[in-house]
Design an enzyme around this catalytic site. Structure first.
Site, mmCIF file in Angstrom:
data_model
loop_
_atom_site.group_PDB
_atom_site.id
_atom_site.type_symbol
_atom_site.label_atom_id
_atom_site.label_comp_id
_atom_site.label_asym_id
_atom_site.label_seq_id
_atom_site.Cartn_x
_atom_site.Cartn_y
_atom_site.Cartn_z
ATOM 1 N N MET A 49 0.850 -1.189 0.000
ATOM 2 C CA MET A 49 0.000 0.000 0.000
ATOM 3 C C MET A 49 0.888 1.242 0.000
ATOM 4 O O MET A 49 2.015 1.216 0.486
ATOM 5 C CB MET A 49 -0.899 0.000 1.235
ATOM 6 C CG MET A 49 -1.769 -1.231 1.337
ATOM 7 S SD MET A 49 -2.871 -1.200 2.759
ATOM 8 C CE MET A 49 -4.171 -0.158 2.163
ATOM 9 N N ASP A 50 0.341 2.301 -0.557
ATOM 10 C CA ASP A 50 1.032 3.596 -0.522
ATOM 11 C C ASP A 50 2.238 3.681 -1.445
ATOM 12 O O ASP A 50 2.985 4.657 -1.386
ATOM 13 C CB ASP A 50 1.531 3.933 0.905
ATOM 14 C CG ASP A 50 0.467 4.680 1.682
ATOM 15 O OD1 ASP A 50 -0.457 5.203 1.041
ATOM 16 O OD2 ASP A 50 0.581 4.748 2.909
ATOM 17 N N GLU A 125 -6.220 -2.300 -8.579
ATOM 18 C CA GLU A 125 -6.677 -3.101 -7.427
ATOM 19 C C GLU A 125 -6.948 -4.547 -7.843
ATOM 20 O O GLU A 125 -7.893 -5.188 -7.376
ATOM 21 C CB GLU A 125 -7.935 -2.485 -6.797
ATOM 22 C CG GLU A 125 -7.796 -1.028 -6.386
ATOM 23 C CD GLU A 125 -6.900 -0.801 -5.183
ATOM 24 O OE1 GLU A 125 -6.186 -1.751 -4.779
ATOM 25 O OE2 GLU A 125 -6.888 0.324 -4.656
ATOM 26 N N ALA A 126 -6.122 -5.068 -8.718
ATOM 27 C CA ALA A 126 -6.381 -6.382 -9.313
ATOM 28 C C ALA A 126 -6.335 -7.512 -8.290
ATOM 29 O O ALA A 126 -6.916 -8.578 -8.521
ATOM 30 C CB ALA A 126 -5.386 -6.654 -10.435
#
Ligand SMILES: [Zn+2]
Length: 238
Positions: A49-50, A125-126
């Site tokens: 994330m990020d 966002e797979a």
């Protein structure tokens, strides 16, 4: 990004399915719209994330569109909870929400039927997609000559691969770790996504729970190095 593969058309050895496929084979190595086929590819870009995945996804979409290529952006459970891709640095783009029922091949076919040739898909966002969607991505590449660029997390809060990410690692022509480094509070490279509830790292629960990486959310996520992920040490801010 330029698409070097576009210069080397290859024959797919069977007709492309499509809205106006009149039985023309690929003897001339051309798609249903008469354009030379190229070697389409499935690429998976992953990172914690990020790390700027959605930013990179939108940048790639921009670069391809600027070359005159037509694409669709898809997402699932974007942090905005709307049919769009949003990024933490403020970019946004409308996107097709990927539901359980959505067939990515039908999405492309239906768009072609409307007279719009789709050259590529950007799948953000797979990791939250179903494994079946990854199979559809592969078929879009192999049978439809559509490039598919997937972006997502590799592992969940338990540090285990998401099923769709696992399938992408197995099937993709190219897998790349996104090179924007996210640092753990200790300064080491961030690798794993810890789920934090009431100030503590939790290791059990549903695989997908919406949170954010800001400190105020009930459920939040914090990127940690492996050492501090394993020890559950959230650092001095916690
Ligand atoms: Zn650390």
């Amino acid at each position: 990004m330029t698409d070097d593969a576009a210069a080397t058309p290859t024959c797919l050895a069977r007709p492309l399915p499509g809205p106006d496929d009149g039985g023309a084979g690929c003897a001339a190595a051309r798609g249903v719209d008469g354009r030379p086929l190229h070697a389409a590819a499935l690429k998976f870009f992953w990172g914690p994330m990020d790390c700027g995945k959605s930013t990179m996804a939108l940048q790639m979409n921009y670069n391809h569109a600027r070359q005159g290529r037509r694409g669709l952006v898809t997402t699932r459970i974007d942090r905005s909870l709307g049919p769009q891709v949003t990024t933490r640095i403020g970019l946004a783009h409308t996107a097709v929400e990927v539901t359980d029922e959505l067939d990515l091949r039908a999405l492309v076919r239906d768009t072609w039927a409307e007279g719009v040739r789709i050259d590529y898909l950007i799948c953000d966002e797979a990791s939250f997609y179903d494994v079946a969607h990854v199979e559809q991505m592969a078929e879009l590449v192999d049978g439809y000559d559509v490039d598919v660029y997937a972006f997502g997390l590799a592992t969940d809060f338990r540090s285990c691969l998401f099923p769709a990410a696992r399938r992408l690692f197995e099937l993709a022509d190219e897998v790349a770790r996104i090179q924007v480094e996210v640092l753990c509070w200790c300064g080491r490279e961030g690798l794993l996504n810890a789920r934090v509830v009431a100030g503590r790292v939790v290791r059990e629960g549903a695989q997908v729970v919406i949170g954010d990486t800001v400190d105020t959310a009930d459920v939040r996520y914090q990127v940690l190095c492996r050492r501090h992920y394993r020890s559950g040490d959230l650092g001095p801010r916690a």
